[in-house]
Design a protein around this motif. Structure first.
Motif, short mmCIF file in Angstrom:
data_model
loop_
_atom_site.label_atom_id
_atom_site.label_comp_id
_atom_site.label_asym_id
_atom_site.label_seq_id
_atom_site.Cartn_x
_atom_site.Cartn_y
_atom_site.Cartn_z
N GLY A 1 0.81 -1.21 0.00
CA GLY A 1 0.00 0.00 0.00
C GLY A 1 0.84 1.25 0.00
N LEU A 2 0.27 2.33 -0.55
CA LEU A 2 0.90 3.65 -0.56
C LEU A 2 -0.13 4.65 -0.08
CD1 LEU A 2 2.99 5.84 -1.37
CD2 LEU A 2 2.07 5.72 -3.70
N VAL A 3 0.23 5.43 0.92
CA VAL A 3 -0.63 6.49 1.43
C VAL A 3 0.00 7.82 1.07
CG1 VAL A 3 -1.69 7.54 3.46
CG2 VAL A 3 -1.42 5.05 3.36
N VAL A 4 -0.74 8.66 0.33
CA VAL A 4 -0.33 10.03 0.06
C VAL A 4 -1.26 10.91 0.87
CG1 VAL A 4 -0.06 11.83 -1.68
CG2 VAL A 4 0.56 9.47 -2.22
N SER A 5 -0.74 11.56 1.90
CA SER A 5 -1.60 12.21 2.89
C SER A 5 -2.44 13.33 2.29
CB SER A 5 -0.77 12.73 4.06
OG SER A 5 0.13 13.74 3.62
N HIS A 6 -1.84 14.14 1.41
CA HIS A 6 -2.61 15.25 0.83
C HIS A 6 -1.86 15.82 -0.37
CE1 HIS A 6 0.31 17.23 3.41
NE2 HIS A 6 0.05 18.39 2.85
N GLU A 7 -2.51 16.74 -1.04
CA GLU A 7 -1.97 17.35 -2.25
C GLU A 7 -1.00 18.47 -1.88
OE1 GLU A 7 -3.58 19.12 -6.54
OE2 GLU A 7 -4.85 19.23 -4.75
N ASP A 8 0.28 18.14 -1.89
CA ASP A 8 1.32 19.12 -1.60
C ASP A 8 2.63 18.51 -2.08
OD1 ASP A 8 2.67 21.33 -0.78
OD2 ASP A 8 1.91 21.31 1.29
N ASN A 9 3.45 19.29 -2.78
CA ASN A 9 4.64 18.75 -3.43
C ASN A 9 5.55 18.02 -2.46
OD1 ASN A 9 6.81 18.52 -5.50
ND2 ASN A 9 7.86 19.96 -4.16
N ASP A 10 5.72 18.53 -1.24
CA ASP A 10 6.66 17.89 -0.34
C ASP A 10 6.14 16.58 0.25
OD1 ASP A 10 4.79 19.35 1.13
OD2 ASP A 10 6.15 19.63 2.82
N HIS A 11 4.90 16.21 -0.09
CA HIS A 11 4.35 14.94 0.37
C HIS A 11 4.01 13.99 -0.78
CE1 HIS A 11 3.68 16.11 4.68
NE2 HIS A 11 3.86 17.30 4.12
N GLU A 12 3.69 14.52 -1.96
CA GLU A 12 3.30 13.66 -3.09
C GLU A 12 4.22 13.80 -4.29
OE1 GLU A 12 1.52 15.04 -6.01
OE2 GLU A 12 1.25 17.10 -5.32
N GLY A 13 5.34 14.54 -4.15
CA GLY A 13 6.20 14.80 -5.29
C GLY A 13 6.87 13.58 -5.88
N GLY A 14 7.13 12.54 -5.07
CA GLY A 14 7.81 11.35 -5.58
C GLY A 14 6.89 10.18 -5.86
N ALA A 15 5.57 10.39 -5.75
CA ALA A 15 4.63 9.27 -5.86
C ALA A 15 4.61 8.66 -7.25
CB ALA A 15 3.23 9.74 -5.45
N ASP A 16 4.59 9.50 -8.28
CA ASP A 16 4.49 8.98 -9.64
C ASP A 16 5.71 8.10 -9.97
OD1 ASP A 16 3.17 8.92 -12.28
OD2 ASP A 16 4.97 9.97 -12.93
N SER A 17 6.91 8.56 -9.63
CA SER A 17 8.13 7.77 -9.89
C SER A 17 8.10 6.46 -9.11
CB SER A 17 9.37 8.57 -9.51
OG SER A 17 9.49 9.73 -10.28
N LEU A 18 7.60 6.51 -7.88
CA LEU A 18 7.55 5.30 -7.06
C LEU A 18 6.58 4.28 -7.66
CD1 LEU A 18 8.41 3.92 -4.41
CD2 LEU A 18 6.44 5.02 -3.32
N LEU A 19 5.41 4.74 -8.09
CA LEU A 19 4.42 3.84 -8.67
C LEU A 19 4.91 3.22 -9.98
CD1 LEU A 19 1.16 5.88 -7.99
CD2 LEU A 19 1.82 3.71 -6.93
N GLN A 20 5.71 3.97 -10.74
CA GLN A 20 6.24 3.44 -11.99
C GLN A 20 7.33 2.40 -11.75
OE1 GLN A 20 7.37 6.31 -14.98
NE2 GLN A 20 5.78 7.74 -14.35
N ALA A 21 8.06 2.55 -10.66
CA ALA A 21 9.23 1.70 -10.43
C ALA A 21 8.92 0.44 -9.63
CB ALA A 21 10.33 2.49 -9.72
N ILE A 22 7.94 0.50 -8.73
CA ILE A 22 7.68 -0.61 -7.81
C ILE A 22 6.21 -0.99 -7.86
CG2 ILE A 22 7.73 -1.33 -5.39
CD1 ILE A 22 10.15 0.34 -4.96
N PRO A 23 5.89 -2.25 -8.10
CA PRO A 23 4.48 -2.69 -8.08
C PRO A 23 3.83 -2.37 -6.74
CG PRO A 23 5.92 -4.42 -8.94
CD PRO A 23 6.82 -3.36 -8.40
N THR A 24 2.64 -1.78 -6.80
CA THR A 24 1.95 -1.32 -5.60
C THR A 24 0.52 -1.83 -5.59
OG1 THR A 24 3.33 0.68 -5.59
CG2 THR A 24 1.34 0.72 -4.24
N GLY A 25 0.09 -2.32 -4.43
CA GLY A 25 -1.24 -2.90 -4.33
C GLY A 25 -2.36 -1.90 -4.44
#
Length: 779
Positions: free
Chosen positions: A574-598
């Motif tokens: 699982g991946l939790v992105v707490s809210h819409e703000d660069n310092d919390h969600e800025g790396g999410a897209d790269s992470l989802l592309q690189a590592i399979p996520t449920g």
């Protein structure tokens, strides 16, 4: 001689692993003992260990003297964050980024004490009168003298488990402060061309880079030719680096020993041929000696053009040793040439051991010498090539897994084609294009590169092209290196297959995971942002993904993916992105592309780009619960009704997650503010109590109310903040509130990544900066 030089290298390496430098008295004492040992050896004392011990101590003293000299050249704390007027010279070819121009600046004078070498960024954007960013053209060239107004800080970088040490990288290059240029009325260029040999080389490198860029434009593989000619690896896009990493061709994109040797060989033949055309010159100097000098001169020139990287240095010193032996009519053993090259590298740069290229370069050449000195039987050239490829594949595996946690399985095939094409076609054409009137040679070089990349990209896309795994323990790496030496013994040696068995721990000993009911949590150091890894016996979760730094760089690629790979995490549940703000969600897209996520749990709006990610996306809301391996997870905020009328600030929609194991609990809060804390107290007054608190909103004034701190009653708190961040987080009054409640506080800017191990016997805490403390950190 080889053992003596290896002992010296061991002393240098030992010094670079210390948390504090030996003082002057201790270094003098080591010098005296080393001199006694060397004197005893010269007096024919029959103790074999005497001379190596003496040179070991001299290695420590040599590296310690250099380090003390560099440590003294530091930025005073009183100069951090202040406007300083400096005059100096642009000391290297500037690097152009999306955000501006970065370059090394040699300071000649300043209004406050500053180091002699600093790294400056001249941002390409500034705020106009209407608060709209406008692009400001930045034009600065190597060798120019400028007057700037700057703001500086001491070198500081994120520090996470198995991560790149940015401060060590700066320290090796003598950069003792970093900063940016401010708008000031008296700033400007003073002199266009400052004389100097090193400056002249950098000016030439920049001129060639600009020429190649003007000819090739923004074509996708232009950066490869630029990197092969002037060593500017920034010209290669991150996408291409990924392809090279998957195919094992990264070494070809730096000016390595192979390229230096090729250029030296060509000039050796050319110089010898021209020398023999004269009837008088061979009377003064034999042709073979003139050829050797010509080859070394060409290698030296190419090394300068390349930026004098460690692999290039190693080759230059080995070629120089061979040339000197030719002039003196001697034939040194190959191991002696490699040892001399090692000695010269460490004498000139004791910090070369920081570089992965140092270990890979010397390791690869040593392996080739080891397998080529009669250990692999002679035969047809094709069988010899196959044995060499096998030796490199097996022999470099331990180092590559230890350094990068990955290894390309298609590298023998990729290198078989790429090495001759790059070395004997692309590189010579690219270098010849540097001569006036020969720029047209860049086109055939580019076309050949383009065809090669079609094949390389095909290999990179093959399933299973790359082996990735966790970072092996040191003992497993050493065992595999012993296995390599055993496996590469002469064919007549029985039971060579035993060497393969010594590889098994390297590949198959898994990293330790929590027991059933226990958990681990790592609060990663991502600067001004948040990224947390929670691990149970069989599951992994990431809470927030840190900031994005640039269009092609974010915390996902730079921190999270390398960290998870080193930890042996192949997928995320699982991946939790707490809210819409660069310092919390800025790396999410790269992470989802690189590592399979449920699944993805967040408060992001429906139209957010991450909502389109190929993963099940659920809005987080109060009341959601699940359990993994005896560990409970519960979402406490926001309430479902808040989605009907979202607040204007996304901070107020932060997902709050409480995790409870049998050994303790943690509260992950995102960027909630006081109003959200009050809502939590109303809904969950008795459920907030936790052993560890991720301090809300990085310790800002808008959060951490006394009532909330009392209700959580945490014994430990973590502030996730960037070094000298512009928000001045954490605020002193907020820190004082936690101190009044006797909360043990940790800060990512001071402690690096902070890891909590919830296991029998209590909560064990480790701080990365304490675990990996080196003398240059924070100085």
């Amino acid at each position: 001689m080889t053992i003596v030089i290896l002992a010296f290298a061991a002393g240098v390496l030992w010094l670079q692993t210390q948390a504090a430098l030996p003082d002057g008295t201790m270094l003098l004492g080591m010098s005296a003992i080393g001199a006694l040992c060397c004197g005893a050896s010269a007096a024919k004392v029959r103790l074999r260990w005497v001379l190596p011990v003496g040179t070991f101590l001299f290695g420590i003293v040599w590296a310690g003297w250099f380090a003390g000299y560099r440590m003294a050249d530091q930025l005073p704390l009183s100069s951090e964050g202040r406007d300083i007027d400096v005059v100096g010279v642009v000391a290297e070819m500037p690097q152009i980024t999306d955000r501006g121009t970065r370059f090394r600046f040699a300071v000649e004078s300043s209004t406050l004490p500053v180091p002699r070498q600093i790294s400056l960024t001249w941002y390409a954007h500034r705020m106009a009168d209407d608060d709209v960013p406008e692009v400001v053209p930045v034009v600065v060239h190597a060798g120019e003298r400028w007057r700037f107004q700057v703001r500086l800080k001491r070198p500081h970088g994120s520090l996470n488990p198995e991560s790149f040490d940015y401060e060590a990288w700066l320290f090796e290059r003598g950069i003792r402060a970093t900063g940016y240029i401010r708008d000031a009325p008296d700033s400007g260029a003073i002199k266009a061309h400052v004389p100097g040999f090193g400056i002249g080389v950098e000016r030439l490198r920049e001129r060639l880079r600009d020429r190649y860029q003007s000819v090739l434009g923004d074509r996708p593989y232009a950066g490869i030719l630029i990197a092969l000619s002037v060593g500017d690896q920034q010209a290669i896009s991150p996408g291409l680096w990924q392809i090279f990493s998957r195919t094992g061709l990264t070494h070809l994109m730096s000016i390595s020993g192979l390229h230096i040797t090729m250029v030296a060989g060509l000039f050796y033949m050319l110089a010898g041929w021209l020398w023999r055309r004269s009837s008088r010159l061979p009377l003064y100097l034999p042709a073979q000696h003139a050829a050797a000098l010509g080859g070394v001169a060409a290698a030296f020139a190419y090394c300068l053009l390349a930026g004098f990287a460690v692999p290039a240095q190693r080759t230059l010193y080995m070629l120089t040793t061979v040339a000197a032996a030719s002039l003196l009519r001697r034939r040194p053993a190959t191991r002696q040439m490699l040892a001399i090259a090692l000695l010269v590298v460490l004498l000139l740069d004791p910090w070369a051991v920081f570089s992965a290229g140092f270990w890979l370069s010397f390791g690869a050449v040593a392996l080739l010498f080891y397998t080529g000195s009669g250990r692999l039987a002679a035969g047809h050239w094709l069988s010899q090539w196959g044995r060499a490829q096998w030796a490199m594949l097996a022999g470099m595996l331990p180092l590559l897994l230890a350094l990068f946690q990955q290894f390309s399985l298609v590298s023998p095939l990729a290198n078989a084609l790429a090495i001759p094409i790059i070395s004997f076609i692309v590189t010579p054409l690219t270098l010849l294009a540097a001569l006036p009137g020969l720029q047209f040679l860049l086109w055939p070089a580019y076309w050949v590169t383009q065809l090669l990349m079609l094949f390389v990209a095909f290999l990179a896309d093959l399933p299973g092209a790359i082996w990735q795994q966790h970072a092996p323990p040191l003992w497993a790496t050493l065992l595999a290196l012993i296995g390599t030496a055993w496996l590469m013994l002469p064919r007549a040696v029985p039971a060579r297959w035993v060497g393969v068995l010594l590889y098994l721990p390297l590949l198959f000993v898994p990293p330790e995971r929590p027991l059933e009911g226990d958990m681990k949590m790592a609060v990663l150091d991502v600067g001004q942002g948040l990224a947390v890894h929670v691990q149970t016996h069989g599951h992994d979760l990431i809470f927030d993904t840190g900031p994005s730094f640039a269009p092609d760089a974010d915390s996902g690629t730079r921190v999270l993916v390398p960290y998870l790979r080193a930890a042996g995490v192949q997928k995320l549940d699982g991946l939790v992105v707490s809210h819409e703000d660069n310092d919390h969600e800025g790396g999410a897209d790269s992470l989802l592309q690189a590592i399979p996520t449920g699944w993805l749990l967040s408060s992001l709006p429906f139209e957010h780009p991450l909502s389109a990610a190929p993963v099940r996306h659920v809005a987080c809301s109060d009341g959601q619960r699940w359990q993994w391996d005896g560990v409970s997870f519960e979402v406490l905020h926001p309430a479902a009704a808040q989605y009907l009328h979202p607040p204007p600030k996304t901070n107020n929609m932060s997902c709050v997650l409480r995790v409870v194991s049998r050994q303790g609990s943690v509260l992950l809060t995102g960027d909630i503010e006081t109003v959200d804390e009050m809502r939590l107290l109303q809904r969950h007054a008795t459920e907030l109590r936790s052993d560890v608190l991720l301090v809300p909103h990085h310790g800002s004034n808008t959060s951490s109310s006394p009532e909330f701190i009392a209700a959580v009653a945490a014994s430990r708190g973590v502030f996730t903040v960037g070094y000298r961040n512009r928000f001045a987080h954490p605020r002193p009054n907020i820190v004082a509130r936690y101190r009044e409640r006797n909360v043990q506080m940790f800060r990512s800017d001071e402690d690096g990544a902070v890891s909590f191990d919830f296991r029998a016997g209590g909560i064990q805490v480790s701080r990365e900066r304490e675990q990996r403390k080196r003398y240059w950190h924070g100085a």
